[in-house]
Design a protein around this motif. Structure first.
Motif, PDB file in Angstrom:
ATOM      1  N   GLU A  33       0.857  -1.183   0.000  1.00  0.00           N
ATOM      2  CA  GLU A  33       0.000   0.000   0.000  1.00  0.00           C
ATOM      3  C   GLU A  33       0.898   1.240   0.000  1.00  0.00           C
ATOM      4  OE1 GLU A  33      -3.879   0.307   2.295  1.00  0.00           O
ATOM      5  OE2 GLU A  33      -3.849   0.166   0.116  1.00  0.00           O
ATOM      6  N   ILE A  34       0.750   2.081  -1.000  1.00  0.00           N
ATOM      7  CA  ILE A  34       1.665   3.217  -1.097  1.00  0.00           C
ATOM      8  C   ILE A  34       0.939   4.550  -0.949  1.00  0.00           C
ATOM      9  CG2 ILE A  34       3.292   4.400  -2.614  1.00  0.00           C
ATOM     10  CD1 ILE A  34       4.035   1.522  -3.584  1.00  0.00           C
ATOM     11  N   ILE A  35      -0.211   4.652  -1.569  1.00  0.00           N
ATOM     12  CA  ILE A  35      -1.013   5.862  -1.389  1.00  0.00           C
ATOM     13  C   ILE A  35      -2.062   5.568  -0.311  1.00  0.00           C
ATOM     14  CG2 ILE A  35      -2.522   7.549  -2.536  1.00  0.00           C
ATOM     15  CD1 ILE A  35       0.238   7.483  -3.808  1.00  0.00           C
ATOM     16  N   LYS A  36      -2.066   6.401   0.706  1.00  0.00           N
ATOM     17  CA  LYS A  36      -2.982   6.133   1.823  1.00  0.00           C
ATOM     18  C   LYS A  36      -3.717   7.410   2.203  1.00  0.00           C
ATOM     19  CE  LYS A  36       0.779   3.498   3.567  1.00  0.00           C
ATOM     20  NZ  LYS A  36       1.779   3.460   4.613  1.00  0.00           N
ATOM     21  N   ASP A  37      -5.008   7.348   2.136  1.00  0.00           N
ATOM     22  CA  ASP A  37      -5.841   8.452   2.588  1.00  0.00           C
ATOM     23  C   ASP A  37      -5.396   9.778   1.964  1.00  0.00           C
ATOM     24  OD1 ASP A  37      -7.873   9.665   3.951  1.00  0.00           O
ATOM     25  OD2 ASP A  37      -6.715   9.939   5.801  1.00  0.00           O
ATOM     26  N   PHE A  38      -5.283   9.768   0.650  1.00  0.00           N
ATOM     27  CA  PHE A  38      -4.795  10.951  -0.054  1.00  0.00           C
ATOM     28  C   PHE A  38      -5.962  11.826  -0.504  1.00  0.00           C
ATOM     29  CE2 PHE A  38      -3.220  13.513  -3.485  1.00  0.00           C
ATOM     30  CZ  PHE A  38      -1.896  13.769  -3.155  1.00  0.00           C
ATOM     31  N   ASN A  39      -5.883  13.104  -0.166  1.00  0.00           N
ATOM     32  CA  ASN A  39      -6.929  14.058  -0.571  1.00  0.00           C
ATOM     33  C   ASN A  39      -6.303  15.299  -1.170  1.00  0.00           C
ATOM     34  OD1 ASN A  39      -9.772  13.169   0.529  1.00  0.00           O
ATOM     35  ND2 ASN A  39      -8.246  12.600   2.062  1.00  0.00           N
ATOM     36  N   LEU A  40      -6.839  15.732  -2.301  1.00  0.00           N
ATOM     37  CA  LEU A  40      -6.330  16.967  -2.912  1.00  0.00           C
ATOM     38  C   LEU A  40      -7.313  17.451  -3.967  1.00  0.00           C
ATOM     39  CD1 LEU A  40      -3.956  19.024  -3.333  1.00  0.00           C
ATOM     40  CD2 LEU A  40      -3.065  17.446  -5.055  1.00  0.00           C
ATOM     41  N   THR A  41      -7.580  18.757  -3.948  1.00  0.00           N
ATOM     42  CA  THR A  41      -8.394  19.341  -5.011  1.00  0.00           C
ATOM     43  C   THR A  41      -7.566  20.384  -5.744  1.00  0.00           C
ATOM     44  OG1 THR A  41     -10.464  18.966  -3.861  1.00  0.00           O
ATOM     45  CG2 THR A  41     -10.478  20.671  -5.545  1.00  0.00           C
ATOM     46  N   ILE A  42      -7.565  20.285  -7.060  1.00  0.00           N
ATOM     47  CA  ILE A  42      -6.848  21.267  -7.871  1.00  0.00           C
ATOM     48  C   ILE A  42      -7.866  21.972  -8.756  1.00  0.00           C
ATOM     49  CG2 ILE A  42      -5.114  21.574  -9.690  1.00  0.00           C
ATOM     50  CD1 ILE A  42      -3.597  19.214  -8.482  1.00  0.00           C
ATOM     51  N   ASN A  43      -7.927  23.294  -8.604  1.00  0.00           N
ATOM     52  CA  ASN A  43      -8.880  24.063  -9.409  1.00  0.00           C
ATOM     53  C   ASN A  43      -8.263  24.459 -10.740  1.00  0.00           C
ATOM     54  OD1 ASN A  43     -11.004  24.125  -7.487  1.00  0.00           O
ATOM     55  ND2 ASN A  43      -9.831  25.657  -6.326  1.00  0.00           N
ATOM     56  N   GLU A  44      -9.107  24.860 -11.635  1.00  0.00           N
ATOM     57  CA  GLU A  44      -8.645  25.356 -12.936  1.00  0.00           C
ATOM     58  C   GLU A  44      -7.636  26.469 -12.745  1.00  0.00           C
ATOM     59  OE1 GLU A  44     -11.481  26.632 -15.794  1.00  0.00           O
ATOM     60  OE2 GLU A  44     -12.517  24.691 -15.821  1.00  0.00           O
ATOM     61  N   GLY A  45      -6.559  26.396 -13.456  1.00  0.00           N
ATOM     62  CA  GLY A  45      -5.577  27.470 -13.452  1.00  0.00           C
ATOM     63  C   GLY A  45      -4.530  27.376 -12.355  1.00  0.00           C
ATOM     64  N   GLU A  46      -4.702  26.443 -11.429  1.00  0.00           N
ATOM     65  CA  GLU A  46      -3.767  26.379 -10.303  1.00  0.00           C
ATOM     66  C   GLU A  46      -2.552  25.506 -10.605  1.00  0.00           C
ATOM     67  OE1 GLU A  46      -7.140  26.784  -6.759  1.00  0.00           O
ATOM     68  OE2 GLU A  46      -6.049  24.897  -7.009  1.00  0.00           O
ATOM     69  N   VAL A  47      -1.432  25.918  -9.990  1.00  0.00           N
ATOM     70  CA  VAL A  47      -0.239  25.084 -10.056  1.00  0.00           C
ATOM     71  C   VAL A  47       0.098  24.634  -8.643  1.00  0.00           C
ATOM     72  CG1 VAL A  47       2.227  25.041 -10.555  1.00  0.00           C
ATOM     73  CG2 VAL A  47       0.650  26.152 -12.152  1.00  0.00           C
ATOM     74  N   HIS A  48       0.119  23.323  -8.464  1.00  0.00           N
ATOM     75  CA  HIS A  48       0.462  22.759  -7.163  1.00  0.00           C
ATOM     76  C   HIS A  48       1.805  22.053  -7.262  1.00  0.00           C
ATOM     77  CE1 HIS A  48      -3.734  22.748  -5.213  1.00  0.00           C
ATOM     78  NE2 HIS A  48      -3.880  23.360  -6.385  1.00  0.00           N
ATOM     79  N   ALA A  49       2.600  22.222  -6.229  1.00  0.00           N
ATOM     80  CA  ALA A  49       3.858  21.484  -6.196  1.00  0.00           C
ATOM     81  C   ALA A  49       3.793  20.438  -5.105  1.00  0.00           C
ATOM     82  CB  ALA A  49       5.016  22.434  -5.947  1.00  0.00           C
ATOM     83  N   ILE A  50       4.377  19.285  -5.391  1.00  0.00           N
ATOM     84  CA  ILE A  50       4.472  18.249  -4.362  1.00  0.00           C
ATOM     85  C   ILE A  50       5.939  17.937  -4.143  1.00  0.00           C
ATOM     86  CG2 ILE A  50       4.167  15.771  -3.959  1.00  0.00           C
ATOM     87  CD1 ILE A  50       1.352  15.945  -4.710  1.00  0.00           C
ATOM     88  N   MET A  51       6.340  17.980  -2.870  1.00  0.00           N
ATOM     89  CA  MET A  51       7.710  17.641  -2.532  1.00  0.00           C
ATOM     90  C   MET A  51       7.654  16.547  -1.484  1.00  0.00           C
ATOM     91  SD  MET A  51       9.246  21.502  -2.427  1.00  0.00           S
ATOM     92  CE  MET A  51      10.928  21.110  -2.825  1.00  0.00           C
ATOM     93  N   GLY A  52       8.654  15.730  -1.457  1.00  0.00           N
ATOM     94  CA  GLY A  52       8.644  14.661  -0.465  1.00  0.00           C
ATOM     95  C   GLY A  52       9.832  13.752  -0.638  1.00  0.00           C
ATOM     96  N   PRO A  53      10.144  13.002   0.401  1.00  0.00           N
ATOM     97  CA  PRO A  53      11.336  12.148   0.354  1.00  0.00           C
ATOM     98  C   PRO A  53      11.259  11.061  -0.716  1.00  0.00           C
ATOM     99  CG  PRO A  53      10.022  11.698   2.330  1.00  0.00           C
ATOM    100  CD  PRO A  53       9.422  12.894   1.673  1.00  0.00           C
ATOM    101  N   ASN A  54      12.414  10.552  -1.049  1.00  0.00           N
ATOM    102  CA  ASN A  54      12.485   9.442  -2.008  1.00  0.00           C
ATOM    103  C   ASN A  54      11.619   8.286  -1.523  1.00  0.00           C
ATOM    104  OD1 ASN A  54      15.919  10.202  -2.322  1.00  0.00           O
ATOM    105  ND2 ASN A  54      14.411  10.424  -3.941  1.00  0.00           N
ATOM    106  N   GLY A  55      10.925   7.700  -2.425  1.00  0.00           N
ATOM    107  CA  GLY A  55      10.146   6.518  -2.081  1.00  0.00           C
ATOM    108  C   GLY A  55       8.838   6.818  -1.378  1.00  0.00           C
ATOM    109  N   ALA A  56       8.481   8.092  -1.266  1.00  0.00           N
ATOM    110  CA  ALA A  56       7.248   8.440  -0.559  1.00  0.00           C
ATOM    111  C   ALA A  56       6.015   7.995  -1.344  1.00  0.00           C
ATOM    112  CB  ALA A  56       7.194   9.944  -0.316  1.00  0.00           C
ATOM    113  N   GLY A  57       6.121   7.970  -2.644  1.00  0.00           N
ATOM    114  CA  GLY A  57       4.972   7.561  -3.453  1.00  0.00           C
ATOM    115  C   GLY A  57       4.524   8.622  -4.433  1.00  0.00           C
ATOM    116  N   LYS A  58       5.390   9.571  -4.727  1.00  0.00           N
ATOM    117  CA  LYS A  58       5.019  10.670  -5.637  1.00  0.00           C
ATOM    118  C   LYS A  58       4.808  10.155  -7.058  1.00  0.00           C
ATOM    119  CE  LYS A  58       8.829  12.890  -4.671  1.00  0.00           C
ATOM    120  NZ  LYS A  58       9.446  11.880  -3.760  1.00  0.00           N
ATOM    121  N   SER A  59       5.776   9.377  -7.544  1.00  0.00           N
ATOM    122  CA  SER A  59       5.605   8.819  -8.894  1.00  0.00           C
ATOM    123  C   SER A  59       4.413   7.873  -8.924  1.00  0.00           C
ATOM    124  CB  SER A  59       6.870   8.077  -9.330  1.00  0.00           C
ATOM    125  OG  SER A  59       7.936   8.991  -9.473  1.00  0.00           O
ATOM    126  N   THR A  60       4.245   7.131  -7.840  1.00  0.00           N
ATOM    127  CA  THR A  60       3.101   6.220  -7.765  1.00  0.00           C
ATOM    128  C   THR A  60       1.796   6.998  -7.945  1.00  0.00           C
ATOM    129  OG1 THR A  60       4.338   4.775  -6.296  1.00  0.00           O
ATOM    130  CG2 THR A  60       1.944   4.512  -6.304  1.00  0.00           C
TER     131      THR A  60
END
Ligand SMILES: Nc1ncnc2c1ncn2[C@@H]1O[C@H](COP(=O)(O)OP(=O)(O)OP(=O)(O)O)[C@@H](O)[C@H]1O
Ligand SMILES: [Mg+2]
Lengths: 266, 450
Positions: A33-60
């Protein structure tokens, strides 16, 4: 948000219309299990950045959103333009306007880059009920978009990504994005392996797509990229979900302190 | 009456040397019978899948024609088949010349020869000087075929070639004089369609290039009727490439998907002669293209390349046997296949280098892409090297479509099936690119996509 205003005077329409809504998402790769209880809303026009340690599950996360086989959603919902994203095949998602600028672009021996690009462009155009591009118009478009990215004719005659340097691969990813004009782009470490000049080139390509409607999710380890692609929000991703959100200053803070604090938070 | 041996009258039974060949063929076939799975050369392509008993032969077209009154040529009909010696009428409303274009649309210019269910359609293309094209029976009657027919076929070891010999009647005889260079390809198109009965027919072509001649011959086997037509085409080509002559030989096997197609190409190459072959198989239920090349004199050279692509239940077989009998001879083979569904690809490739054939070069590579878990390939490379100082290599590999690659393409909006097709095209590309004639090459590439 001020950045956006500066860049797009006329089209400054932060509509607060949700483009992508991720609700209570859980996903796994194999048994893990790599993604757990993930919540995020992205509105039109917005740019969100995600940062996090190696292996956290960003590419996943990026693969779950684009529907890569083997990435199994165990629960949760994802809405894209109000449609059930998880019910769509990878190609349907792409045609609907999702694009993943991959951390490790795939080499396709034997398939010339132009052939690949033409099939992609026309698949998307067909879906939008636009006429398919003939060779002449296609070549013209690729030449124009490629110019800004320093991609010449020679390069796109070669098989997709085969023998491309790390930087060339990232520029080709950006070219695809410029051509396909997706509503939502996920950039997974678009900056890795780029020298400073190439970084600017790629960032300019990305910024050219920002029009107040298109949205982006920028995954990166380095604050530096965010100087060029300025985010509206920055999130810290650890242990399968977002542990903290803030504005662009959060990236500076992370650069200074690292992730230790957040990783412990769980 | 069903079965492969049938009691039908054939034209030319009164010509002793010719009838003698037929009798030898029949005897050799009866002696061997339809091969079984125990026959080494038919280990993978199971002869019983041919369902040989399901087919019947047509009455001799020639004998039927002789029995009819000779019709006069009125030439007002679109399908004018009047001419004995080509159509000489210049009347308005004659579509004889048009018909050549009507029969098949080709993306390149060619002299066209047509067969329907293995029977010659009497339209003779206008040929340049030094090139002769006639039906096999004409060449038998005027004795031209006598020095060539049957000379390359080893009846004792090729049962279906023996059978073909027993019933030879239809086919063509093509000869180029010394140093004649053909300006465009000759294409032999065989259209097949069967009605109530499943037809079995034999075709025999003889190609003779005299010293220094250059030609390109294309064979196209296509179904004219229903996709589900069942028929059995048994083809033998005898090909003579004299000193310094060059032959390009391309073949597109696009039979109906329930048909059987067996072809044997026997090729003899003399000093400095060059033979370049490419066979694309994409039809038939059982399709076998077998090529035996004998490099008989120094500097003789052969390229025997092929590609196959199939789905469903088909078995497509590419069998080669290259004999290097002289010093400094060269052969290259590249065969690539794509196998889907429950289909089976077979490649049997032999390189034989005789004791005195030093300084020869023989290479062979077979690669296949398996699209499903139930797809199968059987590969049997054989090297028999009796000489020292030779360069010889063979290799085989098989793979599958890469999921990462498919996902990458899909993530750009390309449909999964479309993505597969792009990868299949790319996979076969290096083999197809061996075709020296760029127009034929492009045509074959289109056929792979279709
Ligand atoms: N196919 C797979 N099978 C098993 N585990 C996997 C697979 N793919 C990813 N993982 C694991 O999932 C976890 C998250 O990987 P992911 O690539 O999403 O991390 P990331 O946050 O993108 O890391 P990085 O910053 O290094 O790119 C890692 O522990 C990784 O080993
Ligand atoms: Mg990653």
């Amino acid at each position: 948000m001020t950045m956006i205003k500066r860049q797009h005077k006329k089209e400054d329409i932060m509509t607060n219309t949700p483009l992508l809504e991720i609700e209570d998402l859980y996903a796994r790769v194999g048994e893990k299990e790599i993604i757990k209880d993930f919540n995020l809303t992205i509105n039109e026009g917005e740019v969100h950045a995600i940062m996090g340690p190696n292996g956290a599950g960003k590419s996943t996360l990026s693969y779950v959103l684009t529907g890569k086989p083997g990435y199994e959603v165990t629960s949760g919902k994802v809405w894209f333009k109000g449609k059930d994203l998880l019910a769509m095949s990878p190609e349907e998602r792409a045609r609907e306007g999702i694009f993943l600028c991959m951390q490790y672009p795939v080499e396709i021996p034997g398939v010339p880059t132009t052939t690949f690009l033409k099939h992609a462009v026309n698949a998307v155009r067909k879906h939008r009920n636009e006429p398919e591009l003939d060779t002449l118009n296609f070549v013209k478009m690729v030449r124009e978009e490629g110019k800004a990215l320093g991609i010449d004719n020679e390069m796109i005659k070669r098989p997709v990504n085969v023998g491309f340097s790390g930087g060339e691969k990232k520029r080709l990813e950006t070219l695809q994005m410029s051509i396909l004009k997706p509503d939502f782009s996920i950039l997974d470490e678009a900056d890795s392996g780029l020298d400073i000049d190439a970084l600017k080139v790629v960032a300019d390509g990305v910024n050219a797509l920002r029009d107040g409607h298109r949205s982006m999710l920028v995954i990166t380890h380095y604050q530096r990229l965010l100087n060029y692609i300025v985010p509206d929000f920055v999130h810290v991703f650890a242990d399968g979900h977002i542990v903290r959100s803030g504005d662009k200053t959060l990236a500076l803070e992370l650069e200074e302190k690292g992730y230790a604090e957040f990783v412990k938070e769980k | 009456m069903a079965g492969l041996i049938q009691n039908i009258a054939l034209f030319g039974e009164n010509i002793p040397w010719f009838q003698g060949l037929r009798e030898k063929g029949l005897e050799a076939f009866k002696h061997q019978g339809v091969p079984t799975a125990k026959t080494e050369a038919w280990k993978y392509t199971k002869p019983r899948d041919l369902n040989a008993d399901d087919f019947v032969m047509n009455e001799s077209n020639f004998l039927l024609e002789l029995a009819e009154e000779k019709a006069e040529c009125h030439c007002h009909e679109k399908s004018c088949h009047c001419h004995e010696d080509g159509c000489h009428c210049h009347e308005e409303g004659c579509h004889c010349q048009d018909e050549i274009n009507v029969l098949v649309d080709l993306p390149f210019e060619a002299y066209q020869l047509h067969f329907y269910n293995g029977q010659f359609v009497p339209i003779y293309p206008p040929l340049p000087r030094g090139v002769e094209v006639m039906t096999l029976m004409e060449a038998v009657l005027n004795q031209e075929a006598k020095n060539y027919l049957g000379k390359l076929v080893d009846l004792a070891n090729y049962p279906f070639a023996a059978l073909n010999t027993a019933y030879m009647e239809e086919g063509s005889f093509i000869r180029l004089d010394k140093n004649t260079k053909l300006d465009k390809p000759i294409i032999i198109v065989n259209h097949s369609e069967t009605g109530e009965q499943n037809l079995f027919y034999n075709l025999r072509n003889v190609v003779v290039l005299e010293a220094g001649a250059e030609a390109e011959i294309v064979e196209w086997y296509k179904y004219a009727g229903a996709e589900k037509s069942r028929y059995f085409a048994n083809i033998v080509n005898e090909i003579f490439v004299a000193r310094g002559a060059k032959l390009k030989h391309y073949k597109l096997q696009n039979e109906a998907f329930k048909a059987n197609h067996l072809a044997l190409n026997m090729v003899n190459i003399k000093e400095g002669g060059k033979y370049e072959a490419f066979c694309l198989q994409r039809g038939a239920n059982i399709g076998r293209n077998e090529t035996k090349v004998i490099l008989t004199e120094e500097q003789a050279e052969a390229e025997v390349n092929a590609a196959y692509i199939m789905h469903g239940w088909a078995t497509l077989d590419t069998t080669t046997d290259i004999e290097h009998l002289a010093e400094n001879t060269i052969s290259h083979q590249l065969v690539k296949g794509v196998v889907g569904g429950d289909a089976k690809g077979v490649f049997q490739g032999k390189i034989h280098i005789a004791k005195h054939a030093v300084k020869t070069e023989g290479t062979q590579l077979h690669k296949a892409l398996l699209l499903t878990d139930t797809a199968e390939i059987d590969v049997k490379p054989e090297l028999e090297i009796f000489a020292d100082d030779v360069k010889c290599s063979h290799g085989a590999a098989s793979g599958e479509l890469d999921e990462e690659t498919l996902f990458y393409m899909q993530s750009r909006g390309i449909g999964r099936e479309e993505a597969k097709q792009i990868l299949i095209d790319a996979y076969l590309d290096d083999a197809v690119n061996k075709i020296a004639d760029s127009e034929v090459r492009d045509w074959f590439k289109e056929m792979i996509k279709a």
